[in-house]
Every structure is written in C-alpha cells, then in structure tokens.
Motif scaffolding. Structure first.
Motif, mmCIF file in Angstrom:
data_model
loop_
_atom_site.group_PDB
_atom_site.id
_atom_site.type_symbol
_atom_site.label_atom_id
_atom_site.label_comp_id
_atom_site.label_asym_id
_atom_site.label_seq_id
_atom_site.Cartn_x
_atom_site.Cartn_y
_atom_site.Cartn_z
ATOM 1 N N GLY A 80 52.854 49.327 33.172
ATOM 2 C CA GLY A 80 52.518 49.696 34.497
ATOM 3 C C GLY A 80 52.499 51.317 34.518
ATOM 4 O O GLY A 80 51.526 52.036 34.900
ATOM 5 N N GLY A 81 53.424 51.903 33.872
ATOM 6 C CA GLY A 81 53.668 53.261 34.097
ATOM 7 C C GLY A 81 52.501 54.006 33.133
ATOM 8 O O GLY A 81 51.790 54.969 33.458
ATOM 9 N N THR A 113 51.893 49.637 43.345
ATOM 10 C CA THR A 113 51.730 50.939 43.064
ATOM 11 C C THR A 113 50.316 51.404 42.941
ATOM 12 O O THR A 113 49.788 52.172 43.622
ATOM 13 N N PHE A 114 49.488 50.531 41.959
ATOM 14 C CA PHE A 114 48.277 50.697 41.914
ATOM 15 C C PHE A 114 47.197 50.407 43.169
ATOM 16 O O PHE A 114 46.555 51.164 43.353
ATOM 17 N N VAL A 115 47.681 49.622 43.943
ATOM 18 C CA VAL A 115 47.134 49.470 45.268
ATOM 19 C C VAL A 115 47.135 50.604 46.236
ATOM 20 O O VAL A 115 46.441 51.049 46.772
ATOM 21 N N ARG A 116 48.811 50.853 46.655
ATOM 22 C CA ARG A 116 48.850 51.983 47.517
ATOM 23 C C ARG A 116 48.172 53.286 47.015
ATOM 24 O O ARG A 116 47.785 53.794 47.904
ATOM 25 N N HIS A 117 48.135 53.523 45.656
ATOM 26 C CA HIS A 117 47.659 55.039 45.313
ATOM 27 C C HIS A 117 46.172 54.952 44.852
ATOM 28 O O HIS A 117 45.627 55.716 43.984
ATOM 29 N N LYS A 118 45.637 53.580 45.176
ATOM 30 C CA LYS A 118 44.322 53.330 44.829
ATOM 31 C C LYS A 118 43.795 53.710 43.194
ATOM 32 O O LYS A 118 43.043 54.708 43.016
ATOM 33 N N THR A 119 44.680 53.132 42.425
ATOM 34 C CA THR A 119 44.460 53.272 40.986
ATOM 35 C C THR A 119 43.972 51.891 40.362
ATOM 36 O O THR A 119 44.889 51.185 40.086
#
Length: 212
Positions: A80-81, A113-119
């Motif tokens: 993930g990181g 994290t991916f969703v919140r930071h649009k990644t």
C-alpha cells in the motif's frame, strides 16, 4: 527474483500455465494474461510470497525502475505504501500492486487512503486461501499447515466498502479475464482505486523454493 521475466517465458512455464489447476484459476495463466495487457508506462509493486514469486518469472517490468519490492530480506505489508508513493511520484503511470492474500491483510485498509487522497491504483490479489510459501516447507517438515490456512475471502467487497471498485474472478471467468482486466484499468483511469480479487488454485511451479 527476476528469472525469466527479463528474457522471455520458458516453454515449461507456458505448459504449466496451460494446465488447469484442481480448483480455481491457474496463477501462471492469470499472470501471463496480465503481462499481455500492461501499458509501457506501468509500474509494478510486489508484496507477497508465493504469488509474487511466481509473478517475478512472468510479469515483465516495462522499463528500469518500474518494479518495487522489499527485497529478499524485506517485510510484508509494503504494498500500500509503495503504491501510494509510486503513484504520487509518477501520476501518469498505471500502478499495479501484486499481492498475495496473506500480505494483503497488512495493508488492505490503505484503500481508504487511496480513496481519500484520490490516488487510483490497481491491486491484483492472488487469493489461494493460504500462506503458501510458508506452508510448502512447513507441511513437508512438520506434517501440518497449522496457522497457514486462510479463506477465500471477499477482499473486493472491502475495497468497495472503503469507496474503491472491486472485481472478483474465478475459474468460470477464465475466458473473460482480459475483459475484467480492461474494466479494472478503465475504472482506474476514471480515478477509482481498484482491487481485483483473483481466486487461484495450487501448482507445483515453485516446489523446491526456499522461504527466508
């Protein structure tokens, strides 16, 4: 770890990929199909044991510095990181995380994290319901797979619950794997983190490999 991935696929690997497994998808066949669809700008993140060890022989990095893993003595859970950092550094790249189902447990929540930071990244999970790299030696030495057995869980639904897109494929989906891969790529291009839960069977491809 690179094996035949750099130089082409050996005929025995192709033969093993064409042999149906007793249950679910043949992981070699799955990875060959992925390799045929990866774009030139793709980045590959490897986080796992048995499935990732197989992928290292089949899925070809498209250029230098486009394969990230923790190394032979590294640790699980970096996927993930690593994927987050890779996508932020190269936003135009299509970033794939190749997970085993064991290693996915360490960073599945990063879909939040991916969703919140649009990644948007794509995770492909080789789900064989087992810590296979450990079980291979443990069963031979001790006659037991205690603590190595997992379940064929609905990891794709977790990704969806966190706001991403989820797909699941098994043996009935073999003929449409390319279509599912392309749907995952399209969803990622539209800005969605994607998890593709691939139910895979067992092969003897990595018999004799050593776990460290």
């Amino acid at each position: 770890m690179w094996g035949w991935g750099w130089w082409g696929v050996s005929p025995p690997n192709r033969e093993k990929a064409a042999t149906p497994t007793p249950q679910h998808l043949n992981p070699l066949d799955l990875l060959h199909r992925l390799d045929s669809l990866l774009p030139p700008e793709s980045l590959l993140v490897a986080d796992g044991g048995d499935f990732v060890g197989t992928a290292a022989y089949i899925v070809r990095p498209r250029r230098p510095l486009s394969w990230l893993d923790p190394g032979a003595f590294g640790t699980l859970g970096v996927g993930g990181g690593f994927a987050l950092g890779a996508k932020l550094c190269r936003p135009d790249a299509e970033v794939w995380v190749l997970y085993g189902d064991g290693s996915l447990g360490y960073s599945l929540m990063e879909f939040d994290t991916f969703v919140r930071h649009k990644t948007p990244v794509i995770a492909l999970v080789g789900n064989d319901a087992c810590w296979s790299q450990i079980a291979r030696e443990q069963v031979a030495l001790l006659g037991s797979n205690v603590a190595c057995g997992l379940e064929y869980l609905d990891y794709h639904l977790v990704a969806e619950a966190l706001g991403g897109k989820g797909f699941v494929v098994g043996r009935p989906d073999r003929e449409r794997l390319e279509a599912v891969f392309r749907a995952a790529q399209d969803a990622c291009r539209q800005g969605h983190p994607v998890l593709l839960n691939a139910l895979i069977g067992r092969t003897d491809f990595r018999d004799g490999s050593i776990s460290v």
